[in-house]
Write a protein that holds these residues in place. Structure first.
Motif, PDB file in Angstrom:
ATOM      1  N   GLU A 285       0.407  -1.268   0.078  1.00  0.00           N
ATOM      2  CA  GLU A 285      -0.061   0.597  -0.064  1.00  0.00           C
ATOM      3  C   GLU A 285       0.870   0.918  -0.030  1.00  0.00           C
ATOM      4  O   GLU A 285       2.051   1.263   0.786  1.00  0.00           O
ATOM      5  CB  GLU A 285      -0.846   0.383   0.973  1.00  0.00           C
ATOM      6  CG  GLU A 285      -1.988   0.785   1.701  1.00  0.00           C
ATOM      7  CD  GLU A 285      -2.444   1.272   1.930  1.00  0.00           C
ATOM      8  OE1 GLU A 285      -2.243   2.384   3.480  1.00  0.00           O
ATOM      9  OE2 GLU A 285      -2.477   0.059   3.729  1.00  0.00           O
ATOM     10  N   ILE A 286       0.761   2.151  -0.882  1.00  0.00           N
ATOM     11  CA  ILE A 286       1.584   3.532  -0.535  1.00  0.00           C
ATOM     12  C   ILE A 286       0.404   4.324  -0.465  1.00  0.00           C
ATOM     13  O   ILE A 286      -0.802   4.617  -0.403  1.00  0.00           O
ATOM     14  CB  ILE A 286       2.150   3.850  -2.429  1.00  0.00           C
ATOM     15  CG1 ILE A 286       2.474   2.709  -3.208  1.00  0.00           C
ATOM     16  CG2 ILE A 286       2.287   4.974  -2.713  1.00  0.00           C
ATOM     17  CD1 ILE A 286       2.987   2.899  -4.630  1.00  0.00           C
ATOM     18  N   ARG A 287       1.671   5.881   0.744  1.00  0.00           N
ATOM     19  CA  ARG A 287       0.983   6.141   1.388  1.00  0.00           C
ATOM     20  C   ARG A 287       0.817   7.328   1.234  1.00  0.00           C
ATOM     21  O   ARG A 287      -0.202   7.450   1.730  1.00  0.00           O
ATOM     22  CB  ARG A 287       1.655   5.938   2.446  1.00  0.00           C
ATOM     23  CG  ARG A 287       2.356   4.694   3.597  1.00  0.00           C
ATOM     24  CD  ARG A 287       1.646   4.318   4.718  1.00  0.00           C
ATOM     25  NE  ARG A 287       2.004   4.743   5.382  1.00  0.00           N
ATOM     26  CZ  ARG A 287       1.494   5.087   6.896  1.00  0.00           C
ATOM     27  NH1 ARG A 287       2.708   4.911   7.317  1.00  0.00           N
ATOM     28  NH2 ARG A 287       0.898   6.575   7.592  1.00  0.00           N
ATOM     29  N   SER A 294      10.730  10.394  -3.366  1.00  0.00           N
ATOM     30  CA  SER A 294      10.310   9.838  -2.803  1.00  0.00           C
ATOM     31  C   SER A 294       8.717   8.721  -2.424  1.00  0.00           C
ATOM     32  O   SER A 294       8.184   9.564  -2.690  1.00  0.00           O
ATOM     33  CB  SER A 294      10.850   9.852  -0.677  1.00  0.00           C
ATOM     34  OG  SER A 294       9.584  10.720  -0.267  1.00  0.00           O
ATOM     35  N   ILE A 295       8.154   7.504  -1.785  1.00  0.00           N
ATOM     36  CA  ILE A 295       7.400   7.464  -1.590  1.00  0.00           C
ATOM     37  C   ILE A 295       7.536   6.287  -0.677  1.00  0.00           C
ATOM     38  O   ILE A 295       8.878   6.537  -0.055  1.00  0.00           O
ATOM     39  CB  ILE A 295       6.884   6.059  -3.152  1.00  0.00           C
ATOM     40  CG1 ILE A 295       8.193   4.822  -3.075  1.00  0.00           C
ATOM     41  CG2 ILE A 295       6.906   6.750  -4.688  1.00  0.00           C
ATOM     42  CD1 ILE A 295       7.887   3.498  -3.570  1.00  0.00           C
ATOM     43  N   GLY A 311      19.304  -7.802   1.946  1.00  0.00           N
ATOM     44  CA  GLY A 311      19.947  -6.707   1.868  1.00  0.00           C
ATOM     45  C   GLY A 311      20.015  -5.173   1.488  1.00  0.00           C
ATOM     46  O   GLY A 311      19.931  -4.378   0.830  1.00  0.00           O
ATOM     47  N   TRP A 312      18.755  -5.076   1.891  1.00  0.00           N
ATOM     48  CA  TRP A 312      17.919  -3.252   1.001  1.00  0.00           C
ATOM     49  C   TRP A 312      18.026  -2.889   2.862  1.00  0.00           C
ATOM     50  O   TRP A 312      17.104  -3.085   3.744  1.00  0.00           O
ATOM     51  CB  TRP A 312      16.801  -3.797   0.530  1.00  0.00           C
ATOM     52  CG  TRP A 312      15.892  -4.161  -0.961  1.00  0.00           C
ATOM     53  CD1 TRP A 312      16.206  -5.416  -1.433  1.00  0.00           C
ATOM     54  CD2 TRP A 312      16.740  -3.784  -2.213  1.00  0.00           C
ATOM     55  NE1 TRP A 312      16.223  -5.916  -2.585  1.00  0.00           N
ATOM     56  CE2 TRP A 312      16.939  -4.968  -2.873  1.00  0.00           C
ATOM     57  CE3 TRP A 312      17.488  -1.987  -2.235  1.00  0.00           C
ATOM     58  CZ2 TRP A 312      17.328  -4.670  -4.365  1.00  0.00           C
ATOM     59  CZ3 TRP A 312      17.966  -2.361  -3.788  1.00  0.00           C
ATOM     60  CH2 TRP A 312      17.550  -3.147  -4.688  1.00  0.00           C
ATOM     61  N   HIS A 313      17.967  -1.364   2.981  1.00  0.00           N
ATOM     62  CA  HIS A 313      18.080  -0.617   3.282  1.00  0.00           C
ATOM     63  C   HIS A 313      17.279   0.613   3.583  1.00  0.00           C
ATOM     64  O   HIS A 313      16.985   0.866   1.413  1.00  0.00           O
ATOM     65  CB  HIS A 313      19.635   0.258   3.622  1.00  0.00           C
ATOM     66  CG  HIS A 313      20.475  -0.373   3.996  1.00  0.00           C
ATOM     67  ND1 HIS A 313      21.246  -0.644   4.579  1.00  0.00           N
ATOM     68  CD2 HIS A 313      21.248  -1.780   2.933  1.00  0.00           C
ATOM     69  CE1 HIS A 313      22.581  -1.073   4.909  1.00  0.00           C
ATOM     70  NE2 HIS A 313      22.277  -1.880   4.503  1.00  0.00           N
ATOM     71  N   PHE A 314      16.295   0.440   3.991  1.00  0.00           N
ATOM     72  CA  PHE A 314      15.411   1.486   3.668  1.00  0.00           C
ATOM     73  C   PHE A 314      15.306   1.826   5.629  1.00  0.00           C
ATOM     74  O   PHE A 314      15.036   1.083   6.786  1.00  0.00           O
ATOM     75  CB  PHE A 314      14.428   0.947   3.187  1.00  0.00           C
ATOM     76  CG  PHE A 314      13.917   0.148   3.697  1.00  0.00           C
ATOM     77  CD1 PHE A 314      12.593   0.122   4.183  1.00  0.00           C
ATOM     78  CD2 PHE A 314      14.199  -1.530   2.916  1.00  0.00           C
ATOM     79  CE1 PHE A 314      11.622  -1.179   4.415  1.00  0.00           C
ATOM     80  CE2 PHE A 314      13.975  -2.170   1.955  1.00  0.00           C
ATOM     81  CZ  PHE A 314      12.145  -2.604   3.871  1.00  0.00           C
ATOM     82  N   TYR A 315      13.923   2.958   6.018  1.00  0.00           N
ATOM     83  CA  TYR A 315      14.149   3.284   6.877  1.00  0.00           C
ATOM     84  C   TYR A 315      12.451   3.278   7.634  1.00  0.00           C
ATOM     85  O   TYR A 315      11.513   3.523   6.235  1.00  0.00           O
ATOM     86  CB  TYR A 315      14.350   5.071   7.740  1.00  0.00           C
ATOM     87  CG  TYR A 315      15.263   4.962   7.569  1.00  0.00           C
ATOM     88  CD1 TYR A 315      16.570   4.490   7.804  1.00  0.00           C
ATOM     89  CD2 TYR A 315      16.453   6.335   6.190  1.00  0.00           C
ATOM     90  CE1 TYR A 315      17.884   4.662   8.253  1.00  0.00           C
ATOM     91  CE2 TYR A 315      17.957   6.237   6.555  1.00  0.00           C
ATOM     92  CZ  TYR A 315      18.521   5.172   7.435  1.00  0.00           C
ATOM     93  OH  TYR A 315      20.087   5.449   6.762  1.00  0.00           O
ATOM     94  N   GLY A 321       6.014   7.375   9.548  1.00  0.00           N
ATOM     95  CA  GLY A 321       6.062   6.069   9.655  1.00  0.00           C
ATOM     96  C   GLY A 321       5.454   5.411   8.257  1.00  0.00           C
ATOM     97  O   GLY A 321       5.554   6.282   7.144  1.00  0.00           O
ATOM     98  N   GLY A 322       6.155   4.193   8.128  1.00  0.00           N
ATOM     99  CA  GLY A 322       6.019   3.577   6.847  1.00  0.00           C
ATOM    100  C   GLY A 322       7.458   3.832   5.951  1.00  0.00           C
ATOM    101  O   GLY A 322       8.512   4.551   6.699  1.00  0.00           O
TER     102      GLY A 322
END
Ligand SMILES: *Cc1c(COP(=O)(O)O)cnc(C)c1O
Length: 353
Positions: A285-287, A294-295, A311-315, A321-322
């Motif tokens: 789901e896209i917020r 960015s998405i 191995g994928w980095h994201f916050y 949030g999300g």
């Protein structure tokens, strides 16, 4: 978050990316021979002139090391310690600067204002001013807007003018945190002046780092009176670079041939491609609307963890949030497709098993 041992390009942040060729090449040119120190050099003069050309006005320009310093010192230049700064609850100055705006202004309070999608609602500016007008309340003095916002949305010229109208009616100044200003300009297809001084912005903190520089943000004062003694403020805060040419040269390299806008448009386009690919994946789901580079995704914890394991980095603590996926000047179509393929596989695996 650890390191990225395979050296792959990530979507964690646009500051994971390296230095773009135009900035790198300008730094190499600036490295030839000796020039004057502390900003008294031809590179700094040229970079400031190019910014005046870009904004089509006689603004006052300073170069500092990063966005936190730019924002904090710019805000401090407009406030007394008993004033307050009105910003979105998701604003970097509120959530990600460790109290630096308050610190450098000797106590000016940051007040959050309501709004949708990372923006400030003009009515909330009124409310922040009118809710209390007594001597006990920190007097609002500045509205701070982020362009593009922390949620990857963009204020259009009319939205900025609506905020300006309220700000003006209460004699508030307008500060713009433009860490991703280039992405906003690329997204809107407008001229830089339309979303700055022509929409009431008094000072812009124009980010270079996330657009492909190693370091360096420009503080652009459209109201030159506010820039009085700003050089002293920078020096006291440890933000006067002795080898200023290395902060300024990348601006010359990126402004002269238009790379600043090309790189931003590219990052936006990669985010749009990513948006298209991941929105087709069942369960993802896209917020927020995709407007800049960015998405944000609402991911099940198991999917998030499986992506991290690949191995994928994201916050997932930014904004409200999300999982935030951020594209950079050097993100490639292959990077985007690799991420989307993994996300599709992982999502199907989690759903199936
Ligand atoms: C990255 C960023 C900044 C600047 O951060 P620094 O790490 O201090 O350079 C400022 N505002 C926003 C919205 C940002 O994303």
């Amino acid at each position: 978050m650890g390191t990225t041992p395979d050296g792959r390009r990530q979507f964690a942040s646009d500051n994971y990316a390296g230095i773009c060729p135009e900035a790198w090449e300008a730094m190499a040119r600036a490295n030839a021979g000796h020039v004057q120190s502390y900003g008294d050099d031809p590179w700094t003069a040229r970079a400031a002139d190019l910014l005046r050309e870009l904004f089509e006005t006689d603004c006052e320009v300073f170069f500092v090391f990063n966005g936190t310093a730019a924002n904090s010192l710019a805000l401090a230049s407009m406030c007394q310690s008993y004033h307050s700064i009105v910003c979105s609850e998701t604003a970097h100055v509120e959530t990600d600067e460790c109290g630096a705006p308050e610190f450098f202004s000797n106590g000016t309070k940051v007040l959050t204002a309501a709004g949708k999608l990372g923006k400030i609602d003009p009515d909330a500016v009124d409310w922040a001013v009118r809710r209390r007008t007594d001597i006990h309340y920190p007097k609002p003095r500045v509205v701070s807007v982020t362009q593009a916002t922390e949620l990857g949305t963009v204020y259009g010229p009319d939205e900025l003018k609506a905020i300006w109208a309220r700000a003006k009616s209460h004699q508030l100044r307008i500060h713009m945190d433009g860490a991703r200003f280039a992405n906003a300009v690329a997204s809107l297809g407008c001229s830089p002046k339309e979303i700055t001084w022509q929409a009431g912005v008094d000072v812009l903190c124009f980010g270079g780092t996330k657009n492909g520089m190693a370091v360096g943000d420009a503080v652009v004062f459209f109201d030159r009176n506010l820039a009085r003694e700003f050089d002293y403020r920078c020096k006291q805060a440890g933000q006067l670079s002795s080898k200023m040419r290395f902060l300024a040269a990348p601006w010359v390299g990126m402004l002269e041939g238009g790379a600043w806008l090309r790189h931003a448009a590219h990052a936006n386009a990669m985010a749009e491609l990513l948006h298209g690919l991941v929105s087709a994946i069942p369960g993802v789901e896209i917020r927020y609307p995709r407007q800049a580079n960015s998405i944000f995704l609402a991911l099940a914890p198991a999917v998030r963890d499986a992506m991290h394991a690949r191995g994928w980095h994201f916050y997932d603590f930014i904004g409200w949030g999300g999982a935030r996926l951020m594209c950079s000047w050097d993100t490639t179509e292959a990077d985007v497709r690799a991420f989307a393929r993994d996300l599709a596989e992982v999502s199907a695996g989690v759903a199936g098993g």
